[in-house]
Design a protein around this motif. Structure first.
Motif, mmCIF file in Angstrom:
data_model
loop_
_atom_site.group_PDB
_atom_site.id
_atom_site.type_symbol
_atom_site.label_atom_id
_atom_site.label_comp_id
_atom_site.label_asym_id
_atom_site.label_seq_id
_atom_site.Cartn_x
_atom_site.Cartn_y
_atom_site.Cartn_z
ATOM 1 N N GLY A 53 61.023 -12.504 -1.803
ATOM 2 C CA GLY A 53 59.799 -11.855 -1.367
ATOM 3 C C GLY A 53 59.960 -10.387 -1.011
ATOM 4 O O GLY A 53 58.962 -9.662 -0.904
ATOM 5 N N HIS A 54 61.193 -9.937 -0.820
ATOM 6 C CA HIS A 54 61.418 -8.504 -0.559
ATOM 7 C C HIS A 54 61.487 -7.777 -1.896
ATOM 8 O O HIS A 54 62.097 -8.261 -2.841
ATOM 9 C CB HIS A 54 62.740 -8.304 0.204
ATOM 10 N N SER A 55 60.904 -6.582 -1.959
ATOM 11 C CA SER A 55 60.882 -5.880 -3.241
ATOM 12 C C SER A 55 62.095 -4.981 -3.436
ATOM 13 O O SER A 55 62.271 -4.423 -4.520
ATOM 14 C CB SER A 55 59.585 -5.072 -3.370
ATOM 15 N N VAL A 56 62.919 -4.827 -2.408
ATOM 16 C CA VAL A 56 64.176 -4.072 -2.547
ATOM 17 C C VAL A 56 65.275 -4.780 -1.754
ATOM 18 O O VAL A 56 65.006 -5.650 -0.915
ATOM 19 C CB VAL A 56 64.049 -2.610 -2.029
ATOM 20 N N GLN A 57 66.505 -4.359 -2.005
ATOM 21 C CA GLN A 57 67.618 -4.848 -1.191
ATOM 22 C C GLN A 57 67.574 -4.128 0.146
ATOM 23 O O GLN A 57 67.791 -2.920 0.221
ATOM 24 C CB GLN A 57 68.940 -4.574 -1.907
ATOM 25 N N CYS A 116 58.122 -3.493 11.781
ATOM 26 C CA CYS A 116 58.799 -2.786 10.686
ATOM 27 C C CYS A 116 59.269 -1.408 11.140
ATOM 28 O O CYS A 116 60.379 -0.968 10.805
ATOM 29 C CB CYS A 116 57.876 -2.672 9.474
ATOM 30 N N ALA A 117 58.441 -0.734 11.916
ATOM 31 C CA ALA A 117 58.812 0.612 12.380
ATOM 32 C C ALA A 117 59.978 0.568 13.351
ATOM 33 O O ALA A 117 60.673 1.568 13.534
ATOM 34 C CB ALA A 117 57.600 1.279 13.038
ATOM 35 N N GLY A 118 60.219 -0.579 13.950
ATOM 36 C CA GLY A 118 61.275 -0.661 14.952
ATOM 37 C C GLY A 118 62.609 -1.176 14.445
ATOM 38 O O GLY A 118 63.584 -1.253 15.198
ATOM 39 N N THR A 119 62.682 -1.538 13.158
ATOM 40 C CA THR A 119 63.906 -2.188 12.675
ATOM 41 C C THR A 119 65.129 -1.285 12.726
ATOM 42 O O THR A 119 66.218 -1.735 13.098
ATOM 43 C CB THR A 119 63.724 -2.722 11.227
ATOM 44 N N MET A 123 69.330 -9.666 8.651
ATOM 45 C CA MET A 123 68.292 -8.807 9.240
ATOM 46 C C MET A 123 67.793 -7.776 8.235
ATOM 47 O O MET A 123 68.583 -7.000 7.690
ATOM 48 C CB MET A 123 68.862 -8.086 10.466
ATOM 49 N N ALA A 124 66.490 -7.746 8.038
ATOM 50 C CA ALA A 124 65.885 -6.747 7.166
ATOM 51 C C ALA A 124 65.690 -5.456 7.957
ATOM 52 O O ALA A 124 65.186 -5.476 9.087
ATOM 53 C CB ALA A 124 64.536 -7.252 6.657
ATOM 54 N N VAL A 125 66.107 -4.351 7.368
ATOM 55 C CA VAL A 125 65.959 -3.040 8.006
ATOM 56 C C VAL A 125 65.305 -2.105 6.992
ATOM 57 O O VAL A 125 65.813 -1.962 5.868
ATOM 58 C CB VAL A 125 67.328 -2.474 8.447
ATOM 59 N N ALA A 126 64.219 -1.487 7.383
ATOM 60 C CA ALA A 126 63.491 -0.600 6.466
ATOM 61 C C ALA A 126 64.046 0.820 6.569
ATOM 62 O O ALA A 126 63.949 1.445 7.619
ATOM 63 C CB ALA A 126 61.998 -0.610 6.805
ATOM 64 N N GLY A 127 64.634 1.308 5.480
ATOM 65 C CA GLY A 127 65.111 2.686 5.462
ATOM 66 C C GLY A 127 66.455 2.861 6.146
ATOM 67 O O GLY A 127 66.657 3.806 6.918
ATOM 68 N N SER A 128 67.414 1.975 5.855
ATOM 69 C CA SER A 128 68.736 2.094 6.477
ATOM 70 C C SER A 128 69.579 3.164 5.782
ATOM 71 O O SER A 128 69.291 3.578 4.646
ATOM 72 C CB SER A 128 69.463 0.751 6.402
ATOM 73 N N ALA A 129 70.636 3.583 6.471
ATOM 74 C CA ALA A 129 71.554 4.565 5.889
ATOM 75 C C ALA A 129 72.198 4.005 4.626
ATOM 76 O O ALA A 129 72.379 4.727 3.629
ATOM 77 C CB ALA A 129 72.625 4.932 6.924
ATOM 78 N N ASN A 140 65.144 3.151 -2.507
ATOM 79 C CA ASN A 140 63.998 3.711 -1.801
ATOM 80 C C ASN A 140 63.302 2.634 -0.994
ATOM 81 O O ASN A 140 62.827 1.654 -1.540
ATOM 82 C CB ASN A 140 62.996 4.304 -2.796
ATOM 83 N N ASP A 141 63.230 2.820 0.292
ATOM 84 C CA ASP A 141 62.541 1.848 1.138
ATOM 85 C C ASP A 141 61.797 2.604 2.229
ATOM 86 O O ASP A 141 62.059 3.788 2.481
ATOM 87 C CB ASP A 141 63.559 0.868 1.755
ATOM 88 N N SER A 142 60.878 1.922 2.857
ATOM 89 C CA SER A 142 60.083 2.551 3.916
ATOM 90 C C SER A 142 59.442 1.471 4.778
ATOM 91 O O SER A 142 59.391 0.293 4.393
ATOM 92 C CB SER A 142 58.973 3.411 3.305
#
Lengths: 523, 523
Positions: B166-170, B140-143, B99-105, B113-115
């Motif tokens: 395809g993701h630009s960050v981990q 994305c806002a709900g992840t 599962m991709a999560v934007a801005g996880s702990a 840096n992710d957003s």
């Protein structure tokens, strides 16, 4: 939808469900369900149910609709063609009048080897192997007969063969005025002379089914003025043998396009007439037609950002600049694709090479020398309309578009060498020895800017080789329902080759009209 | 279709049209219209019409269905989840649990840096700019919230972040056993603990509408044994507030695939479970849901031709060989694509480089060194099943697959140099400094063959950001109809990135369940 059927004559005597009960019709009717609550429920006599009645009703008066009408009349069926617009012919009438024919007499005369199999192979390659091969075979095998049929009804073709993008040989004819109207007008006259009725401003609103899911009739809006959805009067037409949808594509339906692919929004040009909308596709889905590839829109790489709609650029680019000249990126003066590749290859290349990530577009320029325009006489109108420009030197051309002259001159010199050697070393474009005098050589140059526009719907409803529309659940034909032309999907796979639409529509329209008319057991 | 409703209790007292008359239901019912002629017409009492009744009924028990059930129960709605298979969880249960999560702990802890905006940008790039951006933003806002919801119900995630293609960050988490079952089982238990009913072997047959086109209820087949379409008993369930379609994709429906794209025939592998068929999509079209991009199937580039279904290869390739090793053409020992590009880029490259025009396939080989498998513990099962192989030297690996050793050795040496320099000069694959010890270095090597299989349906029905299904004619929401997950189209555009399906399904499933349950005005 707040539309109401205007009852003519008996406004308070016919309710929907009562009508259905008397007729033994199943509902499944989005439009009529809207009105059920607002109408009286007294049952009419059975004969009052339908306003008109035909053996075969055809919706759409383009290539497919005209061919279907001729075929249906030749089978002796009473035949009506409805057209929602004021003008007959749809997109067909404004197309370029180019038809691919496999194995024509002119090819034999010129020593060009062609066959049904070769045309199929070209179309399969263009379609990336995703074509419905059974449909493809029927289409290619029927081109010679369809071509003769057009001549029988007086269509005049030029004695010239063209090689459009993606075709491996010269097999494309064009009509005397380079327009589909040269075909739709004689065919429509032919249909009328055989006894078909053509009725304009008559829009298909809904398809009505009977208890077995087969087609019982249609609801139309007579005296319709596009795009006023409240104009005119709703009527019910009974279909005895078959309803044939020849309603074309939906490239002008921006809401539909955006649902499929939001990037194809208002900012993307379209070669279609304004009436190329999706309501007939939806009407077909409502009676359980199987959808095919709804999101596959073909972009035409030969269109111009300097004119709206189809315009003059497609003719010029296909007949002159692309085969005999070159197309370059204005930033570096270099070619970036085989200008005679199939449409998808070229449009993809234009978008990839000339559009930046932020949306900035650097429209590429396509140009050729004066002899190259010999097969493109409409270039004079393009010059007059300010879509094409004539330059007396390469420097003048470069200056006009802001192209760096040195690399452009080197690119031109390289291409001239390829022509001299008979081989395009950069992108493998075919060089025709017998046309050598037409190739890019010296000034004056004729140039246009080239940019993709939405041109063709690869998707649509599914049909079998008998032009019967199949049911989304069962895969079996929906009784009495036929379709032909751009409203159908599958024949062209992912990308249609130029001049194969007329081939397809005339062949499949004829099959659809014939099979609908022969469907006597149902009537 | 020859199916008949088995009336339980009152076999001769309920005819379809009479039922409709009493209930005020519109028809539009393909299934029931089949049986209308074979049943008696006496009207039942109103209370006899429905076999069961719920505020919210959800079809499908995968990620979206479980999330919807939890959300609906939290709103106090009586909630039923139906699942047609014997086993709950659908494709979700057999997916990789990523599962991709934007801005996880964990990202913050690791200084990544992710957003929401960056995740949207990655997904838009993967989707070739054709995504429905309004849906993408909501997903994305709900992840982050959806991720916390799963933890609340006991889902265990590893404290490791992966960077999928395809993701630009981990930004991708995986569950403890690398499987979606780690999510569906706790969420289903959570839903049950909140009072939702989960009923298996209960197949959606048809959706019933009322006079305004809104959803009245559904017809199901209880005690259904896939794929026996005559098994079980038809029942009618009433829906008070909302019906939520979480029925997944149709990648296993070969007839449907072939209608859209004949090249995706029986010869093409598929990662989906056998029940991933199109009948629920057709049921949604029957009530006028707008279709999106029906022909867009995603191929997973990390699958193996040496096992059927999803198998072990996707985990190994995504976690080990593709990020830390290389994939080579066996004919020349050379890489041909960024092994961490998005799925479409990689699958297109495999098909282009390793499949000949005559259909001959030269399956490419992906491999990495032993440390590279540290994030892929399932490799031991793949070895056991004969899908992966371990080699003590590059020569042994080359001999096994028939790869020429010299260019392969040079390719490996080049890649090692790229890793040392922190930059892939050939294809731009990201090199992570903090993972340097995991990269391809020395034997032993672990290898699998990689070849695309049908994995995901980009298309489906159209929804708005409230998860309401829109009407094909009007574009407006169909009253009381919701959908979430793979049955919907648009969120991912032309190509979905890995680990974005769990993100989407959990976010949109929650929204769908909540909005359906809050729809009290309709009940």
């Amino acid at each position: 939808m707040s539309r109401k059927i205007k009852q003519h004559g008996k406004p308070d005597t016919m309710g929907r469900r009562d009508m259905l009960k008397v007729a033994g019709l199943a509902a499944g009717s989005a439009l009529l369900s809207q009105i059920a609550t607002s109408e009286a429920k007294a049952a009419p006599s059975t004969s009052d149910q339908w306003d008109r009645e035909f053996d075969v009703i055809i919706a759409g008066s383009g290539f497919a609709g005209c061919a279907a009408a001729i075929a249906a009349r030749r089978e002796g069926a009473s035949t009506l063609v409805i057209e929602k617009m004021s003008v007959f012919g749809g997109n067909s009438a404004i197309n370029g009048g180019a038809m691919a024919v496999a194995g024509s007499a002119l090819q034999k005369e010129k020593g060009i080897n062609d066959s049904v199999e070769l045309m199929m192979a070209d179309m399969l390659k263009g379609g990336r192997g995703t074509n419905h091969v059974d449909l493809l075979r029927v289409v290619c095998a029927g081109t010679a007969e369809a071509f003769e049929m057009t001549r029988e009804f007086g269509v005049k073709w030029k004695d010239v063969l063209l090689q459009f993008g993606g075709h491996s040989v010269q097999r494309t004819f064009q009509t005397e005025h380079f327009t589909g109207g040269d075909i739709t007008i004689p065919l429509m006259k032919g249909g009328i002379s055989l006894g078909a009725i053509f009725k304009n401003r008559c829009k298909l609103e809904e398809i009505l089914t009977d208890m077995d899911g087969g087609i019982a009739g249609i609801v139309v809006r007579e005296d319709y003025y596009f795009p006023d959805e409240n104009s005119g009067t709703l009527r019910r037409y009974k279909v005895n043998r078959g309803f044939v949808a020849c309603t074309g594509g939906f490239g002008s339906d921006i809401a539909f396009r955006k649902t499929q692919n939001p990037s194809l929004d208002e900012s993307v040009g379209c070669t279609n007439h304004r009436g190329a909308t999706a309501e007939s596709f939806n009407a077909l889905l409502e009676v359980n037609a199987a959808p095919v590839n709804t999101g596959s829109f073909q972009l035409g790489p030969w269109a111009s950002p300097d004119e709206s709609g189809f315009g003059y650029a497609p003719q010029f680019n296909q007949q002159a600049a692309f085969p005999y000249g070159i197309m370059v990126d204005i930033r570096d003066g270099l070619r970036f694709v085989n200008e005679n590749a199939d449409r998808k290859t070229r449009a993809d290349a234009q978008l990839k090479h000339c559009k930046e990530a932020d949306g900035t577009i650097h429209y590429p320029v396509a140009f050729c020398s004066e002899p190259g325009t010999v097969k493109s006489p409409t270039v004079k109108y393009a010059l007059k309309e300010g879509v094409a420009w004539k330059f007396d030197s390469l420097e003048a051309l470069a200056n006009n578009f802001g192209i760096p002259l040195k690399p452009l001159q080197e690119q031109v010199d390289r291409f001239k060498q390829f022509v001299a050697n008979g081989k395009d070393e950069e992108f493998g474009k075919p060089i025709f020895g017998f046309d050598r005098a037409l190739y890019l050589d010296k000034p004056p140059y004729y140039a246009m800017r080239a940019w993709p526009k939405v041109h063709f719907c690869q998707g649509g409803v599914n049909i079998n080789p008998r032009a019967e529309v199949t049911h989304m659940r069962t895969g079996q034909p929906i009784p009495k329902l036929y379709a032909a032309g751009e409203i159908t999907g599958g024949t062209h796979g992912e990308s249609r080759l130029g001049s194969c639409a007329i081939a397809e529509t005339l062949v499949m329209g004829t099959i659809a009209g014939k099979n609908a008319a022969r469907n006597k057991a149902r009537s």
